[in-house]
Design a protein around this motif. Structure first.
Motif, PDB file in Angstrom:
ATOM      1  N   TRP A 118       1.026  -0.832  -0.028  1.00 49.07           N
ATOM      2  CA  TRP A 118       0.033   0.141  -0.056  1.00 49.07           C
ATOM      3  C   TRP A 118       0.823   1.556   0.303  1.00 49.07           C
ATOM      4  CZ3 TRP A 118      -5.756   0.708   0.717  1.00 49.07           C
ATOM      5  CH2 TRP A 118      -5.549   2.074   0.539  1.00 49.07           C
ATOM      6  N   SER A 119       1.870   1.385   0.995  1.00 50.71           N
ATOM      7  CA  SER A 119       2.654   2.231   0.938  1.00 50.71           C
ATOM      8  C   SER A 119       3.623   2.897   0.117  1.00 50.71           C
ATOM      9  CB  SER A 119       3.248   2.654   2.000  1.00 50.71           C
ATOM     10  OG  SER A 119       4.377   1.461   2.187  1.00 50.71           O
ATOM     11  N   TYR A 122       1.186   4.225  -3.125  1.00 51.36           N
ATOM     12  CA  TYR A 122       1.305   5.636  -2.800  1.00 51.36           C
ATOM     13  C   TYR A 122       1.977   6.558  -2.841  1.00 51.36           C
ATOM     14  CZ  TYR A 122      -3.646   4.831  -2.308  1.00 51.36           C
ATOM     15  OH  TYR A 122      -5.238   4.832  -2.911  1.00 51.36           O
ATOM     16  N   ASN A 183      -4.471  12.665   5.196  1.00 57.70           N
ATOM     17  CA  ASN A 183      -4.637  11.862   6.239  1.00 57.70           C
ATOM     18  C   ASN A 183      -6.077  12.491   6.351  1.00 57.70           C
ATOM     19  OD1 ASN A 183      -2.289  11.652   7.017  1.00 57.70           O
ATOM     20  ND2 ASN A 183      -1.994  13.733   8.287  1.00 57.70           N
ATOM     21  N   SER A 540      -2.217   0.939  10.009  1.00 56.13           N
ATOM     22  CA  SER A 540      -0.665   2.056  10.138  1.00 56.13           C
ATOM     23  C   SER A 540      -1.444   2.958   9.635  1.00 56.13           C
ATOM     24  CB  SER A 540       0.267   1.948   9.305  1.00 56.13           C
ATOM     25  OG  SER A 540       0.055   1.353   8.234  1.00 56.13           O
ATOM     26  N   GLU A 541      -2.592   3.808   8.507  1.00 56.52           N
ATOM     27  CA  GLU A 541      -3.165   4.299   7.194  1.00 56.52           C
ATOM     28  C   GLU A 541      -4.837   4.474   8.332  1.00 56.52           C
ATOM     29  OE1 GLU A 541      -1.933   5.376   5.316  1.00 56.52           O
ATOM     30  OE2 GLU A 541      -0.248   4.369   5.279  1.00 56.52           O
ATOM     31  N   THR A 542      -5.232   3.132   8.781  1.00 53.39           N
ATOM     32  CA  THR A 542      -6.842   3.084   9.146  1.00 53.39           C
ATOM     33  C   THR A 542      -6.314   4.256  10.865  1.00 53.39           C
ATOM     34  OG1 THR A 542      -6.755   1.534  10.090  1.00 53.39           O
ATOM     35  CG2 THR A 542      -8.042   1.751   8.546  1.00 53.39           C
ATOM     36  N   ASN A 545      -5.891   7.307   9.281  1.00 53.54           N
ATOM     37  CA  ASN A 545      -7.228   8.146   8.466  1.00 53.54           C
ATOM     38  C   ASN A 545      -9.006   7.267   8.851  1.00 53.54           C
ATOM     39  OD1 ASN A 545      -8.912   8.921   6.997  1.00 53.54           O
ATOM     40  ND2 ASN A 545      -8.256   9.282   5.163  1.00 53.54           N
TER      41      ASN A 545
END
Length: 550
Positions: A118-119, A122, A183, A540-542, A545
Motif C-alpha cells: 500500500w505505502s 502511494y 490524512n 497503520s493507515e486507518t 485516517n
C-alpha cells in the motif's frame, strides 16, 4: 535501478545520494535546501533534470537491501515472494511469514506485506503526480515531453491496477496533497479506479513508442506494448474479454516481440534483454543489485533458501510426450525428477541430485549431513525443491549486491496465453490456427518442444490453458492474481500442501502422505472464502485516517 542505460551515469548519482524525486508533498521542507535533495524551485529547468525526475518515477519506493517484505510491487519480494501466498511455493520461514498469512486464514490489517504494498503504491503515485504537475515547465521537444508524460501516467496507472485488484475501493489521488489532505482522503469505488486505469493505459499507449523503435540503450523504459499488456490485464480481471482480446491482438499484430528459443536464459543475465521480455525490473550489479540470490539460492551456495516450490506446482509438469505426470508412471525417476519431463521443469527447479553451479543439490531426508537436507535446522529447503529460475548458476559475486539479473513483469508469453484466454472466455471459436499462434508457441519453443495442443472445445481447453499458464509463468508473481480473478483462490488455498516425493526414504517427515508416495508434508492452508479475497486497509493507515474504514 537502471531505468534505462542512456541516463546510466545520472541514475548512478541518483541512487548513490538517495534522491527522492517527488520531491516532497510538503514544499516548505525544501526551503531548508537539504544536501540530499534537489531544490524544487530550481529543478524543473532542463531536459536532463526532467530525465532525472522520470528516473525517480521508475525507481519509486524500491528498496535494494535484503528485505523480506516488498517495498514495491516490482521488487523481487513483491513479485516472487507473492508466490508464497499461492499453491506454487512456501516461505521457509514458516507459516507465520507475512506472505503465507495472506491465504492461511490469519490475514489481519497489521500484516506488514499489505502495509508495504500500500505505502509503496502511494509513494510512487505521489512521485508520479509531482512529475506530471511540473514537467510541463521544462522547455524541450513536445514529442519527448509527451513520451515522458505517458511513461509517468503508465507507471501511476500500474499502481492503481494493483490497488484495484487487491483492495478494490481505494483513494484515487491524481494531484499532490498537503499533509492534511493526505490524512483525510476517502475511498473511491472500485469502478472509478478501474475506469481511471483503463483511460490512463489507453491514452499512455498512444504516446509511447513501439518496442521495436526503442534502441537497446532504452531497455527498461515503458513501451506501447507494456501499456497495452496491462490494459489487457485489467480487461481480463473485469471480464471484458473482447476488449482484452483487442488489446492483446494489437501487440501480436505489431510483430515486435518473440517467443525466445531458450526458455531458461530469458530469466538471467545471459539473455535478459530478449524481445520476449516486454517490461522488466532493472538491476545494476554492485549498485542496485538483485538480492534474490541471497534470499533464494540454496545453502550450499551461501543463500537463505526462502523460496521453496511446492509439489502442487512441480506435479503439473507433464512427461515429454504430453501425458500428465504421475508418480506411478515408470518414467518418474525420484533420483532425477527432471528426467522425461517438460524441459521447463529443469529450468525452474532445483531438485534432489541435480547439479547447480558445480554443486550437487542434496536434500534427501535421510542425508542428515547435507546442508540442503529437508530437516536441516537453518537455510535449507522445506519442500525438497529449490529455485533455479532467475539465476545464472555461474554467478559467484556478492549475493546481496553483486547480481544484476532483471525480473520480468510482462513477457510476450503472457500476452499470447492471455489472448487465447480472452478469446475463449469471449465465446469466440477456438481453431487450430488460434492454438498454434498462442499456446503452441510457448510449448513449441526450441528449448521446450512439448506436443501441440489440439483441443478446440472451450470447456476442455480451459484447464489445459490454465495449466500451461501456471507452468510457463511459474514463480513470476502472477499466480495469486490468476487464482483471484478466476474466483478459485479460496478453494485452492485449503488443506495440506506437500513437497517432493522420496519413495526410498526412511525419514518420512511429520505427516504421512495418504497417497503412499512419501511426499514431504509442508503446511496447511485455511483461506477464509468471502473474506480474504479483498485485503484490509493497512492498520497503520486507518489509525491516521479512520475514514478509510468506511
Amino acid at each position: 535501478m537502471k531505468t534505462y542505460n542512456r541516463i546510466k551515469n545520472t541514475l548512478k548519482s541518483f541512487l548513490l545520494i538517495s534522491i527522492l524525486i517527488g520531491i516532497s508533498s510538503c514544499g516548505d521542507e525544501l526551503e531548508q535546501y537539504p544536501k540530499d535533495q534537489f531544490d524544487k524551485a530550481n529543478f524543473w529547468t532542463s531536459e536532463a533534470n526532467a530525465m532525472i525526475g522520470l528516473a525517480g518515477v521508475y525507481r519509486g519506493n524500491i528498496n535494494y537491501g535484503t528485505q523480506v517484505n516488498p517495498s514495491d510491487w516490482w521488487t523481487y519480494c513483491g513479485l516472487v515472494f507473492l508466490e508464497h501466498a499461492t499453491d506454487n511455493a512456501f516461505d521457509r520461514r514458516g507459516k507465520n511469514a507475512n506472505q503465507n498469512r495472506l491465504t492461511n486464514g490469519t490475514l489481519l490489517a497489521n500484516n506488514a506485506v499489505i502495509g508495504t504494498y500500500w505505502s509503496g503504491s502511494y509513494v510512487r503515485i505521489a512521485i508520479s503526480n509531482d512529475f506530471l504537475e511540473n514537467v510541463g515547465r521544462v522547455e524541450m521537444e513536445d514529442s519527448k515531453k509527451n513520451r515522458m508524460i505517458a511513461e509517468a501516467r503508465f507507471i501511476r496507472a500500474c499502481q492503481y491496477f494493483y490497488l484495484s485488484q487487491f483492495w478494490g475501493s481505494v483513494p484515487l489521488v491524481t494531484n499532490t496533497l498537503t499533509p492534511d489532505e493526505a490524512n483525510t482522503v476517502t475511498k473511491n469505488p472500485k469502478s472509478e479506479i478501474v475506469a481511471f486505469v483503463i483511460k490512463e493505459f489507453s491514452e499512455a499507449a498512444e504516446d509511447l513508442p513501439r518496442y521495436k523503435d526503442m534502441p537497446a540503450s532504452e531497455f527498461g523504459r515503458a513501451s506501447k506494448q507494456a501499456a497495452l499488456a496491462f490494459l489487457g490485464r485489467i480487461y481480463l480481471a473485469e471480464g471484458r474479454y473482447s476488449e482484452a482480446a483487442s488489446a492483446y491482438k494489437q501487440i501480436i499484430d505489431f510483430g515486435d516481440n518473440i517467443i525466445d528459443p531458450n526458455y531458461a536464459t530469458i530469466f538471467n543475465t545471459t539473455n535478459e534483454t530478449s524481445a520476449e521480455n516486454i517490461f522488466s525490473v532493472q538491476y545494476y550489479e554492485g549498485l542496485a543489485g538483485n538480492a534474490l540470490t541471497q534470499h533464494a539460492l540454496p545453502a550450499n551456495k551461501g543463500g537463505w533458501h526462502i523460496v521453496n516450490p511446492l509439489e502442487s506446482l512441480a506435479s503439473q509438469y507433464d512427461f515429454t510426450d504430453g501425458t500428465p505426470f504421475s508418480y506411478d508412471d515408470p518414467r518418474f525417476n525420484s533420483h532425477n525428477m527432471a528426467e522425461n519431463r517438460d524441459p521447463r521443469f529443469a529450468a525452474t527447479f532445483l531438485y534432489d541430485g541435480c547439479v547447480f553451479g558445480g554443486n550437487v543439490y542434496d536434500c534427501h531426508p535421510d542425508h542428515s549431513s547435507s546442508v540442503d537436507q529437508l530437516t536441516y535446522s537453518k537455510q535449507a529447503t522445506r519442500t525438497g525443491y529449490g529455485l533455479r529460475k532467475f539465476f545464472d548458476e555461474n554467478f559467484s559475486g556478492d549475493l546481496s549486491t553483486g547480481y544484476g539479473g532483471n525480473l520480468p513483469i510482462i513477457r510476450y508469453a503472457e500476452v499470447l496465453l492471455s489472448y487465447l484466454e480472452a478469446e475463449l472466455e469471449a465465446g469466440e471459436p477456438i481453431t487450430q490456427d488460434l492454438l498454434d499462434m498462442t499456446i503452441n508457441k510457448t510449448r513449441g519453443r526450441a528449448s521446450v518442444q512439448m506436443p501441440a495442443i489440439t483441443e478446440t472445445d472451450a470447456t476442455a481447453l480451459r484447464p489445459l490453458l490454465r495449466k500451461e499458464r501456471r507452468i510457463e509463468l511459474a514463480l513470476e508473481g502472477i499466480r495469486y492474481w490468476d487464482l483471484l480473478r478466476w474466483g478459485i483462490l479460496g478453494e485452492t488455498m485449503q488443506g495440506d500442501f506437500w513437497g517432493a516425493s522420496f519413495p526410498d526414504a526412511t525419514n518420512t517427515g511429520k505427516v504421512a502422505d495418504p497417497t503412499g508416495h512419501k511426499r514431504w508434508w509442508v503446511d496447511n492452508k485455511a483461506f477464509r472464502t468471502g473474506q480474504d479475497e479483498e485485503w484490509p486497509i493497512p492498520e497503520s493507515e486507518t489509525n491516521i485516517n479512520p475514514g478509510l474504514l468506511n
